[in-house]
Write a protein that holds these residues in place. Structure first.
Motif, PDB file in Angstrom:
ATOM      1  N   UNK A  91       0.827  -1.207   0.000  1.00 56.82           N
ATOM      2  CA  UNK A  91       0.000   0.000   0.000  1.00 56.82           C
ATOM      3  C   UNK A  91       0.864   1.261   0.000  1.00 56.82           C
ATOM      4  N   UNK A  92       1.929   1.253   0.790  1.00 59.03           N
ATOM      5  CA  UNK A  92       2.836   2.410   0.813  1.00 59.03           C
ATOM      6  C   UNK A  92       3.483   2.596  -0.549  1.00 59.03           C
ATOM      7  N   UNK A  93       3.885   1.491  -1.188  1.00 57.97           N
ATOM      8  CA  UNK A  93       4.516   1.569  -2.505  1.00 57.97           C
ATOM      9  C   UNK A  93       3.593   2.206  -3.537  1.00 57.97           C
ATOM     10  N   UNK A  94       2.310   1.968  -3.412  1.00 54.18           N
ATOM     11  CA  UNK A  94       1.349   2.533  -4.365  1.00 54.18           C
ATOM     12  C   UNK A  94       0.906   3.938  -3.947  1.00 54.18           C
ATOM     13  N   UNK A  95       0.600   4.134  -2.666  1.00 57.64           N
ATOM     14  CA  UNK A  95      -0.021   5.378  -2.236  1.00 57.64           C
ATOM     15  C   UNK A  95       0.963   6.508  -1.922  1.00 57.64           C
ATOM     16  N   UNK A  96       2.163   6.193  -1.443  1.00 59.51           N
ATOM     17  CA  UNK A  96       3.112   7.252  -1.079  1.00 59.51           C
ATOM     18  C   UNK A  96       3.551   8.089  -2.280  1.00 59.51           C
ATOM     19  N   UNK A  97       4.037   7.488  -3.378  1.00 62.96           N
ATOM     20  CA  UNK A  97       4.402   8.319  -4.540  1.00 62.96           C
ATOM     21  C   UNK A  97       3.202   9.068  -5.119  1.00 62.96           C
ATOM     22  N   UNK A  98       2.042   8.399  -5.122  1.00 57.06           N
ATOM     23  CA  UNK A  98       0.836   9.059  -5.615  1.00 57.06           C
ATOM     24  C   UNK A  98       0.480  10.247  -4.726  1.00 57.06           C
ATOM     25  N   UNK A  99       0.624  10.075  -3.426  1.00 53.04           N
ATOM     26  CA  UNK A  99       0.357  11.162  -2.492  1.00 53.04           C
ATOM     27  C   UNK A  99       1.306  12.338  -2.673  1.00 53.04           C
ATOM     28  N   UNK A 100       2.573  12.046  -2.922  1.00 55.89           N
ATOM     29  CA  UNK A 100       3.547  13.124  -3.155  1.00 55.89           C
ATOM     30  C   UNK A 100       3.157  13.938  -4.385  1.00 55.89           C
ATOM     31  N   UNK A 127       1.057   7.842 -12.132  1.00 61.72           N
ATOM     32  CA  UNK A 127       1.848   7.395 -10.982  1.00 61.72           C
ATOM     33  C   UNK A 127       1.125   6.284 -10.234  1.00 61.72           C
ATOM     34  N   UNK A 128      -0.149   6.498  -9.972  1.00 58.28           N
ATOM     35  CA  UNK A 128      -0.924   5.483  -9.252  1.00 58.28           C
ATOM     36  C   UNK A 128      -0.959   4.164 -10.011  1.00 58.28           C
ATOM     37  N   UNK A 129      -1.329   4.209 -11.289  1.00 60.65           N
ATOM     38  CA  UNK A 129      -1.480   2.965 -12.038  1.00 60.65           C
ATOM     39  C   UNK A 129      -0.154   2.290 -12.355  1.00 60.65           C
ATOM     40  N   UNK A 130       0.909   3.043 -12.543  1.00 66.74           N
ATOM     41  CA  UNK A 130       2.210   2.403 -12.794  1.00 66.74           C
ATOM     42  C   UNK A 130       2.715   1.688 -11.552  1.00 66.74           C
ATOM     43  N   UNK A 131       2.539   2.287 -10.366  1.00 70.58           N
ATOM     44  CA  UNK A 131       2.949   1.608  -9.143  1.00 70.58           C
ATOM     45  C   UNK A 131       2.047   0.417  -8.829  1.00 70.58           C
ATOM     46  N   UNK A 132       0.769   0.560  -9.095  1.00 70.47           N
ATOM     47  CA  UNK A 132      -0.150  -0.561  -8.899  1.00 70.47           C
ATOM     48  C   UNK A 132       0.198  -1.710  -9.841  1.00 70.47           C
ATOM     49  N   UNK A 133       0.523  -1.389 -11.093  1.00 70.74           N
ATOM     50  CA  UNK A 133       0.923  -2.420 -12.059  1.00 70.74           C
ATOM     51  C   UNK A 133       2.171  -3.151 -11.577  1.00 70.74           C
ATOM     52  N   UNK A 134       3.156  -2.416 -11.055  1.00 76.68           N
ATOM     53  CA  UNK A 134       4.374  -3.057 -10.537  1.00 76.68           C
ATOM     54  C   UNK A 134       4.047  -4.014  -9.397  1.00 76.68           C
TER      55      UNK A 134
END
Length: 163
Positions: A91-100, A127-134
């Motif tokens: 969750x941090x991997x997906x939400x932290x960069x998106x939040x920034x 940002x959200x979808x690329x991190x979610x995809x990873x």
């Protein structure tokens, strides 16, 4: 071939069983070998009939399942339990960069009439979808889920009716 369907059925070399990986195909004994293979995802498994255990042989991960007489139950590997720590890290991997990106776009919004006023929103979504995809890709790789074989089999079934 014998089908294994009742609770009294033990895992043995003459039966066919549902595949524990793809849950779509069936595994059965390979000719002239002491292994099993799935007719859908094509994974190869080694067996231990005394312990009623099936182990994936063509994976770097030691994935194992126990036959309970009706279906396969996963056997947890030591040190590889996916607990709350992994969920929170994902969750941090997906939400932290998106939040920034979101906070940056909120604190420093573009001028409404500028030609690139759409860019912060698009950047946030990317940002959200690329991190979610990873994250999803890592889960698929970890569990060796045969997503591309599913797509290929669906295509084969759809276009087989045309012939």
């Amino acid at each position: 071939m014998l089908k294994a369907h009742s609770h009294s059925d033990r895992f043995h070399d003459k039966g066919t069983y549902p595949c524990p990986v793809c849950r779509h195909g069936e595994i059965s004994s390979m000719l002239l070998m002491e292994t099993f293979a799935c007719n859908f995802c094509q994974h190869i498994f080694t067996t231990n009939f005394d312990k009623q255990v099936l182990k994936m042989a063509d994976s770097q991960l030691p994935l194992s399942w126990y036959w309970n007489g009706k279906n396969w139950k996963g056997i947890q590997r030591e040190g590889a339990e996916l607990g709350w720590g992994y969920l929170i890290a994902g969750l941090i991997f997906v939400l932290f960069p998106t939040g920034i990106i979101g906070i940056g776009a909120y604190l420093f919004p573009p001028l409404p009439d500028s030609p690139l006023s759409w860019l912060p929103l698009v950047w946030l979504i990317l940002t959200f979808f690329s991190h979610l995809f990873c994250l999803v890709w890592l889960v698929i790789e970890y569990y060796q889920f045969p997503i591309f074989l599913y797509i290929r089999a669906i295509k084969r079934r759809l276009f087989a009716s045309d012939y």
